[in-house]
Design an enzyme around this catalytic site. Sequence first.
Site, PDB file in Angstrom:
ATOM      1  N   LYS A 130       5.506   3.535  17.118  1.00 58.01           N
ATOM      2  CA  LYS A 130       5.406   2.375  15.997  1.00 58.01           C
ATOM      3  C   LYS A 130       6.765   2.347  15.154  1.00 58.01           C
ATOM      4  O   LYS A 130       6.970   3.539  14.633  1.00 58.01           O
ATOM      5  CB  LYS A 130       4.009   2.687  15.279  1.00 58.01           C
ATOM      6  CG  LYS A 130       4.039   1.529  14.352  1.00 58.01           C
ATOM      7  CD  LYS A 130       2.731   1.281  13.714  1.00 58.01           C
ATOM      8  CE  LYS A 130       2.298   0.235  12.779  1.00 58.01           C
ATOM      9  NZ  LYS A 130       0.875   0.056  12.382  1.00 58.01           N
ATOM     10  N   ASN A 172       5.806  -1.603  11.735  1.00 55.53           N
ATOM     11  CA  ASN A 172       4.999  -1.082  10.136  1.00 55.53           C
ATOM     12  C   ASN A 172       5.307  -1.889   9.014  1.00 55.53           C
ATOM     13  O   ASN A 172       5.861  -2.816   9.078  1.00 55.53           O
ATOM     14  CB  ASN A 172       5.288   0.431   9.937  1.00 55.53           C
ATOM     15  CG  ASN A 172       4.197   1.232   9.468  1.00 55.53           C
ATOM     16  OD1 ASN A 172       3.294   0.846   8.641  1.00 55.53           O
ATOM     17  ND2 ASN A 172       4.015   2.226  10.222  1.00 55.53           N
ATOM     18  N   SER A 186       5.861   5.087   8.727  1.00 56.19           N
ATOM     19  CA  SER A 186       5.000   4.819   7.464  1.00 56.19           C
ATOM     20  C   SER A 186       6.013   5.162   6.388  1.00 56.19           C
ATOM     21  O   SER A 186       6.698   6.105   6.313  1.00 56.19           O
ATOM     22  CB  SER A 186       3.856   5.500   7.378  1.00 56.19           C
ATOM     23  OG  SER A 186       3.370   5.751   5.919  1.00 56.19           O
ATOM     24  N   ASN A 230       5.063   5.795   3.410  1.00 56.59           N
ATOM     25  CA  ASN A 230       4.232   6.438   2.210  1.00 56.59           C
ATOM     26  C   ASN A 230       4.148   8.279   2.523  1.00 56.59           C
ATOM     27  O   ASN A 230       3.545   8.662   1.865  1.00 56.59           O
ATOM     28  CB  ASN A 230       2.946   6.022   2.089  1.00 56.59           C
ATOM     29  CG  ASN A 230       3.020   4.538   1.897  1.00 56.59           C
ATOM     30  OD1 ASN A 230       3.891   4.038   0.992  1.00 56.59           O
ATOM     31  ND2 ASN A 230       2.144   3.623   2.419  1.00 56.59           N
ATOM     32  N   THR A 231       4.744   8.788   3.528  1.00 54.36           N
ATOM     33  CA  THR A 231       4.946  10.169   3.657  1.00 54.36           C
ATOM     34  C   THR A 231       6.269  10.426   3.437  1.00 54.36           C
ATOM     35  O   THR A 231       6.874  10.122   4.380  1.00 54.36           O
ATOM     36  CB  THR A 231       4.303  10.719   5.011  1.00 54.36           C
ATOM     37  OG1 THR A 231       2.979  10.324   5.044  1.00 54.36           O
ATOM     38  CG2 THR A 231       4.451  11.990   5.208  1.00 54.36           C
ATOM     39  N   PHE A 257      -1.721   8.030   4.209  1.00 57.55           N
ATOM     40  CA  PHE A 257      -2.460   8.781   5.279  1.00 57.55           C
ATOM     41  C   PHE A 257      -3.730   9.519   4.854  1.00 57.55           C
ATOM     42  O   PHE A 257      -4.077  10.710   5.339  1.00 57.55           O
ATOM     43  CB  PHE A 257      -1.942   9.917   6.434  1.00 57.55           C
ATOM     44  CG  PHE A 257      -0.562   9.301   7.036  1.00 57.55           C
ATOM     45  CD1 PHE A 257      -0.495   7.651   7.230  1.00 57.55           C
ATOM     46  CD2 PHE A 257       0.232   9.922   7.436  1.00 57.55           C
ATOM     47  CE1 PHE A 257       0.624   7.169   7.962  1.00 57.55           C
ATOM     48  CE2 PHE A 257       1.498   9.610   8.195  1.00 57.55           C
ATOM     49  CZ  PHE A 257       1.547   8.107   8.496  1.00 57.55           C
ATOM     50  N   ASN A 269       0.873  -1.165   0.023  1.00 59.91           N
ATOM     51  CA  ASN A 269       0.151   0.132   0.120  1.00 59.91           C
ATOM     52  C   ASN A 269       0.912   1.250  -0.047  1.00 59.91           C
ATOM     53  O   ASN A 269       1.907   1.195   0.711  1.00 59.91           O
ATOM     54  CB  ASN A 269      -0.832  -0.114   1.166  1.00 59.91           C
ATOM     55  CG  ASN A 269      -0.181   0.648   2.474  1.00 59.91           C
ATOM     56  OD1 ASN A 269      -0.582   1.817   2.578  1.00 59.91           O
ATOM     57  ND2 ASN A 269       0.176  -0.118   3.196  1.00 59.91           N
TER      58      ASN A 269
HETATM   59  C1  LIG Z   1      -3.751  -0.811   3.362  1.00 54.99           C
HETATM   60  C2  LIG Z   1      -2.853  -0.509   4.670  1.00 54.99           C
HETATM   61  C3  LIG Z   1      -2.844   0.628   5.089  1.00 54.99           C
HETATM   62  C4  LIG Z   1      -2.221   0.877   6.402  1.00 54.99           C
HETATM   63  N1  LIG Z   1      -2.168   2.083   7.134  1.00 54.99           N
HETATM   64  C5  LIG Z   1      -1.524   2.249   8.134  1.00 54.99           C
HETATM   65  C6  LIG Z   1      -1.817   3.720   8.935  1.00 54.99           C
HETATM   66  O1  LIG Z   1      -2.409   4.625   8.393  1.00 54.99           O
HETATM   67  N2  LIG Z   1      -0.918   3.556  10.039  1.00 54.99           N
HETATM   68  C7  LIG Z   1      -0.040   2.753  10.505  1.00 54.99           C
HETATM   69  O2  LIG Z   1       0.525   2.940  11.511  1.00 54.99           O
HETATM   70  N3  LIG Z   1      -0.132   1.521   9.875  1.00 54.99           N
HETATM   71  C8  LIG Z   1      -0.566   1.304   8.817  1.00 54.99           C
HETATM   72  N4  LIG Z   1      -0.557   0.096   8.185  1.00 54.99           N
HETATM   73  C9  LIG Z   1       0.108  -0.791   8.665  1.00 54.99           C
HETATM   74  C10 LIG Z   1      -0.348  -1.862   9.737  1.00 54.99           C
HETATM   75  O3  LIG Z   1      -0.808  -1.350  10.759  1.00 54.99           O
HETATM   76  C11 LIG Z   1       0.772  -2.969  10.160  1.00 54.99           C
HETATM   77  O4  LIG Z   1       1.798  -2.275  10.931  1.00 54.99           O
HETATM   78  C12 LIG Z   1       1.351  -3.611   8.763  1.00 54.99           C
HETATM   79  O5  LIG Z   1       0.482  -3.792   7.675  1.00 54.99           O
HETATM   80  C13 LIG Z   1       1.935  -5.187   9.381  1.00 54.99           C
HETATM   81  O6  LIG Z   1       0.862  -5.794   9.708  1.00 54.99           O
HETATM   82  P1  LIG Z   1       0.193  -6.935   8.764  1.00 54.99           P
HETATM   83  O7  LIG Z   1       1.130  -7.770   8.132  1.00 54.99           O
HETATM   84  O8  LIG Z   1      -0.726  -7.601   9.883  1.00 54.99           O
HETATM   85  O9  LIG Z   1      -0.931  -6.239   7.641  1.00 54.99           O
HETATM   86  C14 LIG Z   1      -1.345  -0.072   6.952  1.00 54.99           C
HETATM   87  C15 LIG Z   1      -1.220  -1.634   6.239  1.00 54.99           C
HETATM   88  C16 LIG Z   1      -1.959  -1.581   5.286  1.00 54.99           C
HETATM   89  C17 LIG Z   1      -2.033  -3.036   4.569  1.00 54.99           C
END
Ligand SMILES: Cc1cc2nc3c(=O)[nH]c(=O)nc-3n(C[C@H](O)[C@H](O)[C@H](O)COP(=O)(O)O)c2cc1C
Length: 337
Positions: free
Chosen positions: A215, A244, A181, A183-184, A116, A112
Amino acid sequence: MYPLLKKILFRLDPETAHHLALGSLQAFQPLLPLLAPVLRVSDPRLEKTVFGLKFPNPIGLAAGLDKKGQLPLAWERVGFGFAELGTFTAKAQEGNPKPRIFRYPEQQALINKMGFPNPGAYEVSQNLKELKEKGFWPSIPIGINIGKSKVTPLEKAVEDYLESADYLKPYADYFAVNVSSPNTPGLRQLQEAKPLKKLLTALVREVKGKPVLLKLAPDLEDKPLKEAADVALSAGCAGLIVTNTTLSRQGLPKGHYPEGGLSGAVLRSKATQVLKSVSKFTKGKVPLVAVGGIFTAEDVREKMDSGASLVQVYTGYIYEGPTLPARLCRALLKDLP
Ligand SMILES: Cc1cc2nc3c(=O)[nH]c(=O)nc-3n(C[C@H](O)[C@H](O)[C@H](O)COP(=O)(O)O)c2cc1C
């Protein structure tokens, strides 16, 4: 039932499927208590008190799924032991251009590059206020995840985070500080010791006694990782969230992939390695929340054995469906006396 629903949802573009699923959850929210026997597992053996908060079970919703903070009560009704809303930023923003979520079903992964998208901390605070006043508020702990607005320069990051924290304080059982993240642009630079110390010290002071969790990214080498963990402890953080999404494409077949953060099964072992390192550095001084690639009870056990007190899921929830928290809880209970 979910395999069929998943077939339909997975034919849609991932973000459309996401909105459809959340919209349905909102519409059916009043009926969810009828499904409690399937979706919720209540057992005192699953309860935990961590950073002063009581969790009915250790399985949480990770940040990024409820990006507007729309459904705090629904997350309790579908069986989570806690839910982290956001990431929210001080300024409302659209996020990156679409498409910005990509599925890799064979690898049970997602990439992704959302950036944000959110209505801004003030607007979110008004929505949460209304939910609370109407009684649509859960008894599980609610985490509020905050990040930096894209237009705010890094030098002004502290003010930006403080503004969000100030608006959202009444709705947060804990705060998660997102400096990880991918992505910023520039955000991950805030993981460096000097700016991190300034940010975390200011936030801990601002939120007056509410737990602040940092985080972390899974892409930090051991030295900067230890520095970040040390800074978090000395600034008074109550815990760390590990991890993350990753910039690595390890686990995916060779090829060209979109920019953004990779999550899901292919992240699991990397996130666990980082968790083990953080656990070694922090020596049990603060609780750790593990996230990254959790799909099964084995995965939960791996994280707990590596130092986690609580876990969170995101990608696993998309692939495994709404009964995942209950299934994980039932499997955990089998191991407990
Ligand atoms: C589509 C998507 C959007 C995410 N948006 C955020 C976010 O806004 N803030 C954040 O701290 N982590 C975000 N994450 C990261 C997740 O909270 C998590 O840390 C990461 O995906 C690893 O866990 P997983 O393998 O269970 O997905 C996002 C993940 C995905 C897949």
